[in-house]
Design a protein around this motif. Structure first.
Motif, mmCIF file in Angstrom:
data_model
loop_
_atom_site.group_PDB
_atom_site.id
_atom_site.type_symbol
_atom_site.label_atom_id
_atom_site.label_comp_id
_atom_site.label_asym_id
_atom_site.label_seq_id
_atom_site.Cartn_x
_atom_site.Cartn_y
_atom_site.Cartn_z
ATOM 1 N N GLY A 291 0.710 -1.188 -0.071
ATOM 2 C CA GLY A 291 -0.059 0.063 -0.004
ATOM 3 C C GLY A 291 0.718 1.153 -0.040
ATOM 4 O O GLY A 291 0.658 2.216 -0.613
ATOM 5 N N VAL A 295 0.961 4.337 -2.697
ATOM 6 C CA VAL A 295 0.895 5.858 -2.555
ATOM 7 C C VAL A 295 2.093 6.348 -3.049
ATOM 8 O O VAL A 295 2.157 7.554 -3.635
ATOM 9 C CB VAL A 295 0.823 6.101 -0.958
ATOM 10 C CG1 VAL A 295 1.094 7.022 -0.428
ATOM 11 C CG2 VAL A 295 -0.295 5.297 -0.230
ATOM 12 N N PRO A 300 -3.258 5.967 -5.780
ATOM 13 C CA PRO A 300 -4.090 5.751 -4.517
ATOM 14 C C PRO A 300 -5.183 4.714 -4.562
ATOM 15 O O PRO A 300 -5.497 4.129 -3.592
ATOM 16 C CB PRO A 300 -4.792 7.306 -4.561
ATOM 17 C CG PRO A 300 -4.543 7.795 -5.804
ATOM 18 C CD PRO A 300 -3.491 7.200 -6.231
ATOM 19 N N GLU A 304 -5.150 1.702 -1.530
ATOM 20 C CA GLU A 304 -6.310 1.679 -0.410
ATOM 21 C C GLU A 304 -6.753 0.489 0.206
ATOM 22 O O GLU A 304 -6.781 0.495 1.375
ATOM 23 C CB GLU A 304 -7.517 2.630 -0.954
ATOM 24 C CG GLU A 304 -8.849 2.866 0.036
ATOM 25 C CD GLU A 304 -9.781 3.804 -0.399
ATOM 26 O OE1 GLU A 304 -10.980 3.397 0.305
ATOM 27 O OE2 GLU A 304 -9.831 4.373 -1.371
ATOM 28 N N ALA A 308 -6.043 -0.605 4.009
ATOM 29 C CA ALA A 308 -7.316 -1.002 4.841
ATOM 30 C C ALA A 308 -6.814 -2.428 5.561
ATOM 31 O O ALA A 308 -7.253 -2.628 6.728
ATOM 32 C CB ALA A 308 -8.235 -1.058 4.008
ATOM 33 N N LEU A 325 -3.533 5.569 5.476
ATOM 34 C CA LEU A 325 -4.699 5.687 4.738
ATOM 35 C C LEU A 325 -5.709 6.558 5.002
ATOM 36 O O LEU A 325 -6.262 7.411 3.945
ATOM 37 C CB LEU A 325 -5.557 4.289 5.393
ATOM 38 C CG LEU A 325 -6.851 4.229 4.863
ATOM 39 C CD1 LEU A 325 -6.903 4.016 3.368
ATOM 40 C CD2 LEU A 325 -7.557 2.773 5.503
ATOM 41 N N LEU A 328 -4.273 9.383 2.713
ATOM 42 C CA LEU A 328 -4.732 9.257 1.462
ATOM 43 C C LEU A 328 -6.030 9.579 1.232
ATOM 44 O O LEU A 328 -6.543 10.226 0.039
ATOM 45 C CB LEU A 328 -4.601 7.646 1.055
ATOM 46 C CG LEU A 328 -4.778 7.100 -0.086
ATOM 47 C CD1 LEU A 328 -3.662 7.545 -1.051
ATOM 48 C CD2 LEU A 328 -4.947 5.838 -0.224
ATOM 49 N N LEU A 329 -7.153 9.336 2.083
ATOM 50 C CA LEU A 329 -8.489 9.762 1.807
ATOM 51 C C LEU A 329 -8.712 11.442 1.696
ATOM 52 O O LEU A 329 -9.494 11.861 1.057
ATOM 53 C CB LEU A 329 -9.437 9.083 2.807
ATOM 54 C CG LEU A 329 -9.331 7.493 2.739
ATOM 55 C CD1 LEU A 329 -10.180 6.830 3.941
ATOM 56 C CD2 LEU A 329 -10.165 7.204 1.366
ATOM 57 N N GLN A 332 -8.110 13.022 -1.339
ATOM 58 C CA GLN A 332 -9.002 12.860 -2.301
ATOM 59 C C GLN A 332 -10.425 13.553 -1.746
ATOM 60 O O GLN A 332 -11.262 13.342 -2.332
ATOM 61 C CB GLN A 332 -9.370 11.449 -2.531
ATOM 62 C CG GLN A 332 -8.238 10.562 -2.814
ATOM 63 C CD GLN A 332 -8.579 9.267 -3.060
ATOM 64 O OE1 GLN A 332 -9.341 8.653 -3.762
ATOM 65 N NE2 GLN A 332 -7.602 8.187 -2.361
ATOM 66 N N ASP A 337 -14.854 9.979 5.141
ATOM 67 C CA ASP A 337 -14.514 8.596 5.020
ATOM 68 C C ASP A 337 -12.951 8.119 6.127
ATOM 69 O O ASP A 337 -12.903 7.409 6.679
ATOM 70 C CB ASP A 337 -13.970 8.149 3.705
ATOM 71 C CG ASP A 337 -15.320 7.786 2.899
ATOM 72 O OD1 ASP A 337 -16.361 7.804 3.434
ATOM 73 O OD2 ASP A 337 -15.208 7.798 1.368
ATOM 74 N N ALA A 338 -12.108 9.476 5.861
ATOM 75 C CA ALA A 338 -11.110 9.181 6.670
ATOM 76 C C ALA A 338 -11.349 9.237 8.158
ATOM 77 O O ALA A 338 -10.693 8.434 8.818
ATOM 78 C CB ALA A 338 -10.099 10.420 6.332
#
Length: 718
Positions: A291, A295, A300, A304, A308, A325, A328-329, A332, A337-338
């Motif tokens: 992962g 990145v 991405p 993800e 996870a 993670l 990363l969210l 975006q 979500d993060a």
């Protein structure tokens, strides 16, 4: 008690002493007696003084006998454990996983007798398990030399040498072992790692998993291969491929993927790692490494799911996986979500300040303000600098006083940080304390002269305070050090214009225009410079172009109002102000421009309305208070005058012109003690802040008050 080692030797020594020396004692006693009877006569032709000689011999003999008897009696203390006992103690410590104690016991055993390869191997293995590879190197070498035919000992030596970064020696040892045993997969993998300068078969995976930000991976190979003086990638690759052919399992595939990543063959290494993850699922370190690699490579969507999968309970780097993670969210714009990832993972962020800070950031960005602030407060209590900075910036607009307190905490945490000083200046400015904002912007530019943000802020507060000359050199240095930053250049232009250096400001603008053609800041700066020189036509053209580029710009509309007033177009200025207020009813700049237009049109009632609205929107606006609180306003609205001036001082405690007005108002209202406090506060300020006229006026007012009080006291006494 265990028998004392060496006791037979002492017994023998005692016997010899008794047999040999005791007769001598008897003999000397006999001779002594005979000599006493004969007196001082010649014996064999020479005189003898036997009594002195006899006493010495007898004393020496008795001492030797006593020592011998003591040794024979076994009076010495207990002796250290035997080699066998130390070995048993080491074995027991290994069973307890107390490798440090085991290594110490094995070391004592090894020192107690002749060199023993097995024992040295045990010592080296225990030291290695205790992660003390430096001390393990010597016993590992000695064990390998004593047992050249023992494969396990040779592999142990290789493991220790790799971790001790003795790669060249490990290559030599493993090359010899592979030559003797071409099918030994473990030896081939150790040879591959040694030739590549790798300490472990998962070194690159660990580097990938430990990285919280992609930029930390820019030197993946260097991080995975520490201080390798000479590497042979060709030999390493051949060894790994041969090992794969002989035993294509998890360990060999991991070692090969690790090698490819460590030598920066990222595409091949990533493909091999992906194949390994697919073949051997539920291994969080591999998921995490893959992962992170994705990145870093800017993939991405592929990163993800693997991150996870790594965020599972029990995985030692789980917090890092969750951190990456969530980031990363966030990149975006998937903040919710993060936040869900952080809350679902329920990672303990008490000991991980970076993770807690990211959690607080998400809470603030998603409207969970109270939770985010509580988390920041917990971090600030642990002296976390970044948390204090974040809180100060988060509260600067809504709660400037709290922002100031947080920024001061950042300064306390890092007194020499330019960022802390700059953020404190921003918070003070938001709170209306322009004078102290100037002080901290000035300090920020001194600490970080290359940071243009602080120089821009310094110029912004210095110009209205009339201190442009004081900061010109700092602003100029920042502009020249950041020659690609148009805002820094524009700050320099405004500073030069404020001190009437119009030629210098023109030169800076000419230099700037090719770098920022037709930009709104450049057009506004040009317009302001033209207004300062009363070049109304050029100013109008500049502001109109800025308005075309940024429709609804308050600064551009305000500039056009200034041009209208300069050209005597008073009704036009008023109409423009009314139009601007319709779209920006509470903007301080729009209200100030409208108040100026109303005053120019001699519309006193509307001027007062605009100034009151302005002070309601910006209670620390010094110019508005000075224009509003006239003698007539004070006479007609004494309570309002006092409230407005006190409101300004609450936000601008260093606004000395307002303190002077407030002191005079207190005198008029009979509040003499309060007036004295205001005048004394003015006189206590450094000379560079209190102008001569303000200081002189305050001193005169204070003297008059004291004389009045003395006269009243004299009259009361009479």
């Amino acid at each position: 008690m265990r028998p004392v080692a060496g006791r037979p030797v002492f017994v023998a020594l005692a016997a010899v002493c008794l047999v040999v020396l005791l007769p001598g004692v008897v003999f000397t006693q006999t001779v002594f007696t005979q000599t006493t009877e004969c007196g001082n006569r010649r014996v064999q032709g020479r005189p003898q003084r036997l009594p002195q000689y006899n006493r010495r011999v007898r004393a020496l003999s008795l001492a030797v006998v006593v020592l011998a008897l003591l040794g024979a009696s076994g009076c010495s203390g207990p002796q250290p454990p035997s080699r066998e006992e130390e070995v048993r103690a080491g074995d027991e410590a290994v069973r307890r996983a107390d490798y440090k104690a085991a290594a110490a016991a094995y070391g004592r055993a090894a020192a107690a007798g002749s060199p023993d390869g097995r024992l040295l191997a045990k010592q080296a293995s225990a030291l290695a398990d205790a992660w003390n590879f430096e001390d393990a190197t010597d016993p590992a070498r000695r064990a390998a030399e004593l047992l050249p035919g023992d494969t396990e000992v040779q592999l142990l030596a290789a493991r220790v040498l790799l971790m001790a970064k003795a790669f060249e020696e490990a290559v030599d040892r493993m090359s010899a072992l592979v030559a003797a045993q071409p099918g030994n997969v473990d030896a081939l993998m150790a040879l591959g790692n040694a030739a590549a300068g790798l300490q472990r078969s998962e070194a690159a995976m660990v580097v990938l998993a430990d990285a919280r930000r992609p930029q930390q991976l820019t030197a993946l190979g260097a991080a995975a291969r520490p201080r390798a003086r000479r590497t042979d990638a060709r030999t390493a690759e051949a060894a790994f491929r041969q090992a794969l052919q002989l035993r294509p399992g998890y360990a060999t595939r991991l070692a090969f993927a690790n090698f490819l990543l460590a030598v920066d063959r990222l595409e091949e290494g990533g493909a091999e790692l992906r194949h390994l993850v697919d073949m051997y699922p539920n291994r969080p370190l591999l998921d995490h490494a893959l992962g992170s690699l994705y990145v870093w490579q800017g993939r991405p969507a592929e990163a993800e799911p693997f991150l996870a999968r790594a965020a599972v309970p029990g995985y030692e780097r789980r917090g890092i996986a969750v951190f990456v993670l969530a980031g990363l969210l966030m990149d975006q714009r998937r903040d919710l979500d993060a936040l869900t990832v952080l809350r679902t993972a329920a990672v303990d962020d008490v000991s991980d300040n970076e993770l807690a800070l990211r959690h607080a950031t998400l809470e603030l960005r998603t409207g969970h303000t109270s939770e985010g602030l509580r988390r920041l407060d917990a971090l600030i209590a642990r002296k976390d600098f970044d948390a204090a900075i974040m809180k100060a910036r988060a509260l600067r607009v809504e709660q400037p006083a709290a922002a100031v307190a947080a920024a001061r905490a950042a300064v306390d945490a890092r007194p020499s940080s330019g960022e802390a000083r700059g953020v404190l200046a921003e918070a003070l400015l938001a709170a209306g304390d322009v004078e102290n904002a100037f002080v901290h912007y000035d300090e920020a530019t001194r600490l970080e002269p290359r940071e243009s943000t602080w120089a821009i802020g310094l110029a912004g507060v210095a110009v209205p305070l009339g201190r442009g000359r004081d900061v010109l050199s700092r602003v100029r240095d920042a502009a020249h050090l950041n020659d690609n930053d148009p805002e820094a250049a524009l700050a320099l232009v405004r500073t030069m214009a404020a001190i009437n250096d119009y030629a210098g400001a023109e030169r800076e603008l000419q230099w700037l225009r090719p770098k920022a053609p037709e930009s709104v800041p450049e057009r506004l700066a040009t317009g302001d410079l033209m207004v300062a020189q009363k070049r109304w036509g050029e100013a109008r053209a500049a502001f109109e172009r800025a308005l075309q580029l940024a429709p609804g710009s308050v600064a551009a509309d305000g500039g056009l109002i200034a041009v209208d007033l300069g050209e005597g177009l008073l009704p036009a200025a008023l109409r423009r102000a009314e139009s601007m207020l319709a779209s920006h009813p509470n903007d301080p700049a729009a209200l100030w421009a409208a108040a100026t237009a109303c005053a120019a049109n001699a519309d006193a009632p509307r001027t007062e309305v605009m100034l009151r609205r302005l002070l309601a929107a910006a209670p620390g606006h010094v110019e508005a208070a000075q224009r509003l609180v006239t003698p007539g306003f004070t006479r007609d609205h004494p309570a309002d005058a006092r409230r407005l001036l006190e409101g300004v001082i609450a936000r601008r405690p260093k606004a000395l012109s307002i303190r002077l007005l407030l002191g005079r108002l207190y005198v008029e209202q009979g509040l003499r003690n309060l007036a004295v406090e205001e005048f004394q506060a003015i006189l206590a300020e450094p000379a560079q802040r209190a102008t001569d006229s303000i200081s002189a006026s305050a001193a005169a007012q204070l003297s008059a008050l004291r004389q009045s009080q003395e006269s009243a006291g004299a009259r009361a006494a009479n």
